[in-house]
Design a protein around this motif. Structure first.
Motif, PDB file in Angstrom:
ATOM      1  N   GLU A 141       1.492  -6.418   3.922  1.00 33.73           N
ATOM      2  CA  GLU A 141       2.774  -5.720   3.859  1.00 33.73           C
ATOM      3  C   GLU A 141       2.700  -4.547   2.894  1.00 33.73           C
ATOM      4  O   GLU A 141       3.151  -3.437   3.201  1.00 33.73           O
ATOM      5  CB  GLU A 141       3.871  -6.699   3.435  1.00 33.73           C
ATOM      6  CG  GLU A 141       5.269  -6.139   3.531  1.00 33.73           C
ATOM      7  CD  GLU A 141       6.333  -7.154   3.145  1.00 33.73           C
ATOM      8  OE1 GLU A 141       7.469  -7.038   3.640  1.00 33.73           O
ATOM      9  OE2 GLU A 141       6.041  -8.058   2.319  1.00 33.73           O
ATOM     10  N   PHE A 142       2.118  -4.775   1.717  1.00 36.85           N
ATOM     11  CA  PHE A 142       1.979  -3.703   0.737  1.00 36.85           C
ATOM     12  C   PHE A 142       1.033  -2.620   1.248  1.00 36.85           C
ATOM     13  O   PHE A 142       1.294  -1.419   1.104  1.00 36.85           O
ATOM     14  CB  PHE A 142       1.481  -4.261  -0.591  1.00 36.85           C
ATOM     15  CG  PHE A 142       1.254  -3.213  -1.648  1.00 36.85           C
ATOM     16  CD1 PHE A 142       2.287  -2.412  -2.086  1.00 36.85           C
ATOM     17  CD2 PHE A 142      -0.007  -3.031  -2.203  1.00 36.85           C
ATOM     18  CE1 PHE A 142       2.084  -1.428  -3.057  1.00 36.85           C
ATOM     19  CE2 PHE A 142      -0.221  -2.062  -3.177  1.00 36.85           C
ATOM     20  CZ  PHE A 142       0.824  -1.267  -3.599  1.00 36.85           C
ATOM     21  N   ARG A 143      -0.050  -3.033   1.876  1.00 37.71           N
ATOM     22  CA  ARG A 143      -1.005  -2.063   2.421  1.00 37.71           C
ATOM     23  C   ARG A 143      -0.343  -1.188   3.484  1.00 37.71           C
ATOM     24  O   ARG A 143      -0.538   0.037   3.523  1.00 37.71           O
ATOM     25  CB  ARG A 143      -2.200  -2.791   3.024  1.00 37.71           C
ATOM     26  CG  ARG A 143      -3.222  -1.855   3.658  1.00 37.71           C
ATOM     27  CD  ARG A 143      -3.980  -1.071   2.610  1.00 37.71           C
ATOM     28  NE  ARG A 143      -4.693   0.041   3.168  1.00 37.71           N
ATOM     29  CZ  ARG A 143      -5.781   0.591   2.609  1.00 37.71           C
ATOM     30  NH1 ARG A 143      -6.239   0.104   1.480  1.00 37.71           N
ATOM     31  NH2 ARG A 143      -6.380   1.607   3.159  1.00 37.71           N
ATOM     32  N   GLU A 144       0.494  -1.796   4.318  1.00 37.83           N
ATOM     33  CA  GLU A 144       1.175  -1.044   5.363  1.00 37.83           C
ATOM     34  C   GLU A 144       2.114  -0.006   4.761  1.00 37.83           C
ATOM     35  O   GLU A 144       2.183   1.140   5.238  1.00 37.83           O
ATOM     36  CB  GLU A 144       1.955  -2.007   6.262  1.00 37.83           C
ATOM     37  CG  GLU A 144       2.841  -1.337   7.303  1.00 37.83           C
ATOM     38  CD  GLU A 144       2.083  -0.480   8.290  1.00 37.83           C
ATOM     39  OE1 GLU A 144       2.696   0.449   8.863  1.00 37.83           O
ATOM     40  OE2 GLU A 144       0.866  -0.726   8.500  1.00 37.83           O
ATOM     41  N   VAL A 145       2.837  -0.374   3.719  1.00 33.58           N
ATOM     42  CA  VAL A 145       3.739   0.579   3.075  1.00 33.58           C
ATOM     43  C   VAL A 145       2.947   1.725   2.460  1.00 33.58           C
ATOM     44  O   VAL A 145       3.336   2.895   2.565  1.00 33.58           O
ATOM     45  CB  VAL A 145       4.602  -0.128   2.019  1.00 33.58           C
ATOM     46  CG1 VAL A 145       5.345   0.887   1.149  1.00 33.58           C
ATOM     47  CG2 VAL A 145       5.609  -1.054   2.680  1.00 33.58           C
ATOM     48  N   CYS A 146       1.827   1.417   1.809  1.00 32.42           N
ATOM     49  CA  CYS A 146       0.992   2.475   1.230  1.00 32.42           C
ATOM     50  C   CYS A 146       0.454   3.393   2.320  1.00 32.42           C
ATOM     51  O   CYS A 146       0.390   4.619   2.141  1.00 32.42           O
ATOM     52  CB  CYS A 146      -0.157   1.858   0.437  1.00 32.42           C
ATOM     53  SG  CYS A 146       0.359   1.105  -1.114  1.00 32.42           S
TER      54      CYS A 146
END
Length: 236
Positions: A141-146
């Motif tokens: 999820e964090f990787r997708e936002v980045c």
């Protein structure tokens, strides 16, 4: 996002009702100033600093100075030219911030200007950055936002061309340098609570202020979108 608060020159939209509480407490604000961004004119930076001092007991103007030359090089500039452009951009943004501080609070009692790199020596910033590096590989999820933030930044630079892996990698490093200030500025700068202010809504806020588990902003951390009041009126 909550209803806009109009305060003279600017309209402020706290991201959540709790962010509105942090705004109203008025302890501290971080105002991010991007290097090489035409939005941040001398007058705009001065106005933002004045707004901050009118609303908060302490204000930090923080400009991004990390990975700037790397970004220019990834975009295709030769190394020497990339360094030259980075130095020019950073000199310009530093001058704007320094002028605002000198004009409004020359003793630096309530208004401070500092580059992002000045935070590297602070233990809380170091701790959060280490956590974020791990999350880039462990938290989809964090990787997708980045990735979304990187794509958004690069879209204006590449004129529709897809980014290379190198461009995406450098841009994510640039993004992650700023993320700790969205997560827990109170711990990093030792303030009771803090409102992180930027002029655009960011996908990162959707993640950090969502319900449930995952990467979330600290309870004393808020976020708000601050835009010129006349822009808010035209869009109403």
């Amino acid at each position: 996002m909550t209803t806009a608060i109009r305060t003279g020159t600017f309209a402020v939209r706290p991201y959540t009702p709790h962010c509105r509480v942090i705004h109203d407490e008025g302890d501290h604000a971080v105002i991010g100033i991007s290097s090489g961004n035409g939005y941040f004119t001398h007058e705009r930076v001065l106005d933002l600093a004045g707004w901050g001092l009118a609303q908060f007991r302490q204000v930090d103007l923080i400009w991004t100075d990390m990975h700037v030359a790397e970004m220019f090089e990834a975009l295709g500039y030769p190394p020497v030219e990339a360094q030259r452009k980075a130095v020019k951009n950073l000199r310009g943004v530093r001058a704007k911030v320094t002028a605002a501080v000198s004009s409004l609070d020359p003793d630096g009692e309530r208004l401070r200007g500092r580059p992002m790199s000045a935070l590297l020596e602070l233990p809380a910033y170091q701790r959060i950055r280490t956590q974020l590096d791990a999350l880039l590989t462990q938290d989809p999820e964090f990787r997708e936002v980045c990735d979304q933030l990187a794509a958004r930044f690069l879209a204006d630079k590449l004129n529709g061309r897809p980014p290379t892996d190198r461009q995406r990698e450098v841009c994510i490093k640039y993004v992650c340098a700023e993320v700790p200030l969205f997560l827990d500025t109170p711990a990093i700068l030792d303030v009771p609570s803090s409102l992180n202010c930027y002029h655009q809504a960011l996908p990162l806020a959707e993640l950090l202020y969502a319900r449930g588990w995952g990467l979330r902003a600290s309870r004393n951390q808020g976020h708000a979108v601050i835009t010129p009041a006349d822009t808010e009126e035209r869009s109403a």
